[in-house]
Design an enzyme around this catalytic site. Structure first.
Site, PDB file in Angstrom:
ATOM      1  N   ALA A 126       0.836  -1.208   0.000  1.00  9.99           N
ATOM      2  CA  ALA A 126       0.000   0.000   0.000  1.00  9.99           C
ATOM      3  C   ALA A 126       0.866   1.250   0.000  1.00  9.99           C
ATOM      4  CB  ALA A 126      -0.947  -0.005   1.197  1.00  9.99           C
ATOM      5  N   MET A 127       1.125   1.745  -1.218  1.00 12.14           N
ATOM      6  CA  MET A 127       1.855   3.000  -1.370  1.00 12.14           C
ATOM      7  C   MET A 127       0.876   4.111  -1.711  1.00 12.14           C
ATOM      8  SD  MET A 127       4.947   1.821  -3.861  1.00 12.14           S
ATOM      9  CE  MET A 127       4.964   0.100  -4.218  1.00 12.14           C
ATOM     10  N   GLU A 245       9.765  -4.853  -9.275  1.00 14.78           N
ATOM     11  CA  GLU A 245       8.341  -4.832  -9.648  1.00 14.78           C
ATOM     12  C   GLU A 245       8.207  -4.376 -11.104  1.00 14.78           C
ATOM     13  OE1 GLU A 245       5.911  -2.691  -6.838  1.00 14.78           O
ATOM     14  OE2 GLU A 245       4.188  -2.690  -8.199  1.00 14.78           O
ATOM     15  N   ARG A 271     -10.942 -18.019 -39.682  1.00 11.32           N
ATOM     16  CA  ARG A 271     -12.039 -17.128 -40.082  1.00 11.32           C
ATOM     17  C   ARG A 271     -11.992 -16.851 -41.593  1.00 11.32           C
ATOM     18  NH1 ARG A 271     -16.973 -14.881 -38.959  1.00 11.32           N
ATOM     19  NH2 ARG A 271     -17.077 -12.720 -39.646  1.00 11.32           N
ATOM     20  N   GLY A 342     -11.793  -8.511 -35.925  1.00 13.04           N
ATOM     21  CA  GLY A 342     -13.013  -7.800 -36.292  1.00 13.04           C
ATOM     22  C   GLY A 342     -13.888  -7.611 -35.055  1.00 13.04           C
ATOM     23  N   GLY A 343     -15.211  -7.623 -35.251  1.00 13.18           N
ATOM     24  CA  GLY A 343     -16.154  -7.369 -34.144  1.00 13.18           C
ATOM     25  C   GLY A 343     -16.042  -8.384 -33.021  1.00 13.18           C
ATOM     26  N   GLY A 367       4.309   2.564 -11.167  1.00 21.61           N
ATOM     27  CA  GLY A 367       4.912   3.839 -11.571  1.00 21.61           C
ATOM     28  C   GLY A 367       4.604   4.048 -13.044  1.00 21.61           C
ATOM     29  N   ASN A 369       4.393   5.197 -16.982  1.00 21.75           N
ATOM     30  CA  ASN A 369       5.499   5.181 -17.951  1.00 21.75           C
ATOM     31  C   ASN A 369       6.181   6.537 -18.070  1.00 21.75           C
ATOM     32  OD1 ASN A 369       4.971   2.534 -18.246  1.00 21.75           O
ATOM     33  ND2 ASN A 369       4.520   2.592 -20.440  1.00 21.75           N
TER      34      ASN A 369
HETATM   35  C1  LIG Z   1      -5.471  -1.694 -11.202  1.00 19.10           C
HETATM   36  C2  LIG Z   1      -4.478  -0.930 -10.366  1.00 19.10           C
HETATM   37  C3  LIG Z   1      -3.695  -1.620  -9.430  1.00 19.10           C
HETATM   38  C4  LIG Z   1      -2.812  -0.918  -8.626  1.00 19.10           C
HETATM   39  N1  LIG Z   1      -2.126  -1.595  -7.627  1.00 19.10           N
HETATM   40  C5  LIG Z   1      -1.435  -0.876  -6.711  1.00 19.10           C
HETATM   41  C6  LIG Z   1      -0.908  -1.508  -5.537  1.00 19.10           C
HETATM   42  O1  LIG Z   1      -1.020  -2.727  -5.352  1.00 19.10           O
HETATM   43  N2  LIG Z   1      -0.265  -0.740  -4.628  1.00 19.10           N
HETATM   44  C7  LIG Z   1      -0.108   0.607  -4.792  1.00 19.10           C
HETATM   45  O2  LIG Z   1       0.456   1.242  -3.912  1.00 19.10           O
HETATM   46  N3  LIG Z   1      -0.596   1.247  -5.889  1.00 19.10           N
HETATM   47  C8  LIG Z   1      -1.259   0.530  -6.836  1.00 19.10           C
HETATM   48  N4  LIG Z   1      -1.785   1.166  -7.940  1.00 19.10           N
HETATM   49  C9  LIG Z   1      -1.580   2.595  -8.102  1.00 19.10           C
HETATM   50  C10 LIG Z   1      -0.641   2.970  -9.263  1.00 19.10           C
HETATM   51  O3  LIG Z   1       0.679   2.595  -8.974  1.00 19.10           O
HETATM   52  C11 LIG Z   1      -0.807   4.483  -9.486  1.00 19.10           C
HETATM   53  O4  LIG Z   1      -2.097   4.658 -10.075  1.00 19.10           O
HETATM   54  C12 LIG Z   1       0.282   5.059 -10.391  1.00 19.10           C
HETATM   55  O5  LIG Z   1       1.530   5.066  -9.742  1.00 19.10           O
HETATM   56  C13 LIG Z   1      -0.052   6.501 -10.842  1.00 19.10           C
HETATM   57  O6  LIG Z   1      -0.406   7.301  -9.756  1.00 19.10           O
HETATM   58  P1  LIG Z   1      -1.773   8.174  -9.822  1.00 19.10           P
HETATM   59  O7  LIG Z   1      -2.858   7.245 -10.216  1.00 19.10           O
HETATM   60  O8  LIG Z   1      -1.917   8.894  -8.559  1.00 19.10           O
HETATM   61  O9  LIG Z   1      -1.529   9.156 -11.010  1.00 19.10           O
HETATM   62  P2  LIG Z   1      -0.898  10.644 -10.888  1.00 19.10           P
HETATM   63  O10 LIG Z   1       0.341  10.587 -10.098  1.00 19.10           O
HETATM   64  O11 LIG Z   1      -1.985  11.568 -10.479  1.00 19.10           O
HETATM   65  O12 LIG Z   1      -0.528  10.935 -12.412  1.00 19.10           O
HETATM   66  C14 LIG Z   1      -1.443  11.473 -13.368  1.00 19.10           C
HETATM   67  C15 LIG Z   1      -0.710  11.663 -14.697  1.00 19.10           C
HETATM   68  O13 LIG Z   1       0.364  12.576 -14.522  1.00 19.10           O
HETATM   69  C16 LIG Z   1       1.563  11.998 -14.980  1.00 19.10           C
HETATM   70  N5  LIG Z   1       2.702  12.466 -14.199  1.00 19.10           N
HETATM   71  C17 LIG Z   1       2.832  12.449 -12.851  1.00 19.10           C
HETATM   72  N6  LIG Z   1       4.014  12.931 -12.496  1.00 19.10           N
HETATM   73  C18 LIG Z   1       4.678  13.243 -13.636  1.00 19.10           C
HETATM   74  C19 LIG Z   1       5.963  13.759 -13.933  1.00 19.10           C
HETATM   75  N7  LIG Z   1       6.856  14.039 -12.964  1.00 19.10           N
HETATM   76  N8  LIG Z   1       6.309  13.971 -15.218  1.00 19.10           N
HETATM   77  C20 LIG Z   1       5.435  13.663 -16.220  1.00 19.10           C
HETATM   78  N9  LIG Z   1       4.202  13.168 -15.995  1.00 19.10           N
HETATM   79  C21 LIG Z   1       3.833  12.955 -14.729  1.00 19.10           C
HETATM   80  C22 LIG Z   1       1.360  10.504 -14.797  1.00 19.10           C
HETATM   81  O14 LIG Z   1       2.243   9.769 -15.609  1.00 19.10           O
HETATM   82  C23 LIG Z   1      -0.092  10.362 -15.207  1.00 19.10           C
HETATM   83  O15 LIG Z   1      -0.171  10.284 -16.596  1.00 19.10           O
HETATM   84  C24 LIG Z   1      -2.652   0.477  -8.789  1.00 19.10           C
HETATM   85  C25 LIG Z   1      -3.420   1.156  -9.752  1.00 19.10           C
HETATM   86  C26 LIG Z   1      -4.336   0.480 -10.504  1.00 19.10           C
HETATM   87  C27 LIG Z   1      -5.203   1.268 -11.456  1.00 19.10           C
END
Ligand SMILES: Cc1cc2nc3c(=O)[nH]c(=O)nc-3n(C[C@H](O)[C@H](O)[C@H](O)COP(=O)(O)OP(=O)(O)OC[C@H]3O[C@@H](n4cnc5c(N)ncnc54)[C@H](O)[C@@H]3O)c2cc1C
Length: 380
Positions: A126-127, A245, A271, A342-343, A367, A369
């Protein structure tokens, strides 16, 4: 599918291990995937069976309940399971176990690792918080020391295995003024009073994986729950473990691309349109030829990462490059495969539709991309 290509790190012993995982997948996972997708989590029975077969912590030493293998064994488990979309989140337990193995005290290793290996304890990390995802240093969850206890307060979101976990590794601030040095990690037993799970979140894909909010209201834990027994090391530990990870997400991307490609070749041979098989159109063959080359390139990149991981020389920059490049190829490949269906490709009963929806998250979690490109960009 990639003709005679064989990953250089594979051995006969790993082939046999892989076959064992394949049998586990056929018997205990594949028949249950639809049910798990409906209920939004994988059954505990499958976890316990995976534990019994030594598939949860294959690279942890036997003295801690693991199978005494190496990273290659773990990659084999992921390669046989991840394309199934089963939601069996073994990867999260593996990640938490390696945090403990690398940074925990001897007592913490003895206490947690055998239970994680057997499947008795399912783990989550839980981060992320509603206001802190990419910017991990801004987490607001707090752990305040009182005597020989810590009191944890805060909220987390998007936590994989959130509904089913028995232990959650929580990122919390122990010193608000110390920046990165004020971050610590706690292993919290989810039976502790004050811990509460939110709803299982509705997602566009990964339907068998339970993803949840979590709430910590005056959760009182003993100081033995502080990872490594030292405050302020959390951020450093996260940065080193996150590379694994990310490597894992990149390696999984290739497994999914390969699976999507195999399904597509089979479908296009079957197909018929305008009295021809779809594969007999030059466009289809050109698209498939491009995909085959992309997948082979991706496979060799992933093998480079895996070899470094096995050798203990995997660096954060290589892991981040793999994460963003391989997951972007994953989304492109799966999208192009779906087009050739396709569909039917848009229908949930076709596995390609599920692979498409499940793939999208790979560019965000672990994290985003964009953050991976930052990590690589900073190294230039
Ligand atoms: C299905 C799912 C499973 C997950 N599992 C876990 C889990 O087990 N544990 C956990 O802790 N988290 C988990 N996460 C959370 C995931 O790691 C975060 O959603 C992710 O790190 C992005 O954080 P955010 O959603 O707060 O986006 P934000 O930080 O709000 O980012 C929004 C946008 O801004 C961009 N952005 C942010 N900072 C910068 C920068 N410095 N430069 C350029 N662009 C930037 C991002 O790339 C993104 O496009 C999960 C998420 C999902 C959807």
């Amino acid at each position: 599918m990639l003709d005679n290509y064989r990953s250089p790190w594979m051995t006969e012993e790993l082939d046999q291990f892989s076959d064992q995982v394949k049998r586990f997948a056929k018997e205990y996972v594949e028949p249950n995937v639809l049910k798990w997708r409906e209920q939004k989590f994988a059954d505990r029975k499958a976890w316990l069976k995976a534990g019994e077969l030594g598939l949860i912590l294959p690279s942890v030493p036997e003295e801690y309940g693991g199978s005494g293998g190496h990273v290659g064994h773990y990659i084999c488990v992921m390669q046989q399971l991840n394309h199934l979309g089963s939601g069996l989140g073994l990867g999260l337990s593996y990640i938490v176990a390696h945090y403990i193995l690398d940074s925990g005290t001897e007592a913490q290793k003895q206490h947690w690792l055998p239970k994680i290996a057997s499947g008795e304890v399912i783990c989550a990390v839980a981060m992320t918080e509603p206001g802190a995802g990419s910017d991990l240093q801004s987490v607001r969850t707090r752990a305040v020391k009182q005597g020989n206890k810590y009191i944890i307060n805060g909220a987390k979101t998007f936590i994989s295995n959130g509904q089913t976990c028995d232990m959650v590794l929580v990122v919390a601030k122990t010193d608000l003024a110390a920046g990165a040095k004020g971050v610590s990690l706690f292993m919290v037993d989810t039976r502790t009073p004050g811990f509460r799970r939110g709803q299982c979140l509705e997602k566009i894909g990964m339907h068998a994986q339970d993803t949840s909010e979590m709430f910590f209201d005056d959760v009182e834990v003993s100081e033995e729950c502080l990872l490594g027994g030292v405050e302020g090391r959390g951020f450093y530990t996260l940065m080193s473990q996150l590379a694994y990870e990310r490597a894992q997400i990149g390696v999984n991307a290739v497994t999914i691309m390969q699976h999507a490609f195999e399904l597509t070749v089979e479908y296009t041979k079957d197909r018929k349109v305008f009295d021809k098989r779809v594969i007999d159109f030059q466009n289809s063959r050109f698209v498939l030829a491009d995909l085959k080359a992309t997948i082979l390139a991706a496979r060799t990149f992933a093998d480079h990462i895996i070899q470094k991981w096995i050798d203990g020389s995997l660096d954060t920059v290589t892991a981040s490059m793999g994460k963003f490049w391989l997951t972007e190829r994953q989304c492109e490949v799966v999208d192009k495969c779906l087009q050739l269906f396709g569909g039917y490709g848009y229908m949930n009963e076709y596995p390609i539709a599920r692979l498409y929806a499940d793939s999208r998250i790979a560019r965000i979690y672990g994290g985003s991309n964009e953050i991976q490109r930052e990590v690589v960009g900073r190294s230039l």
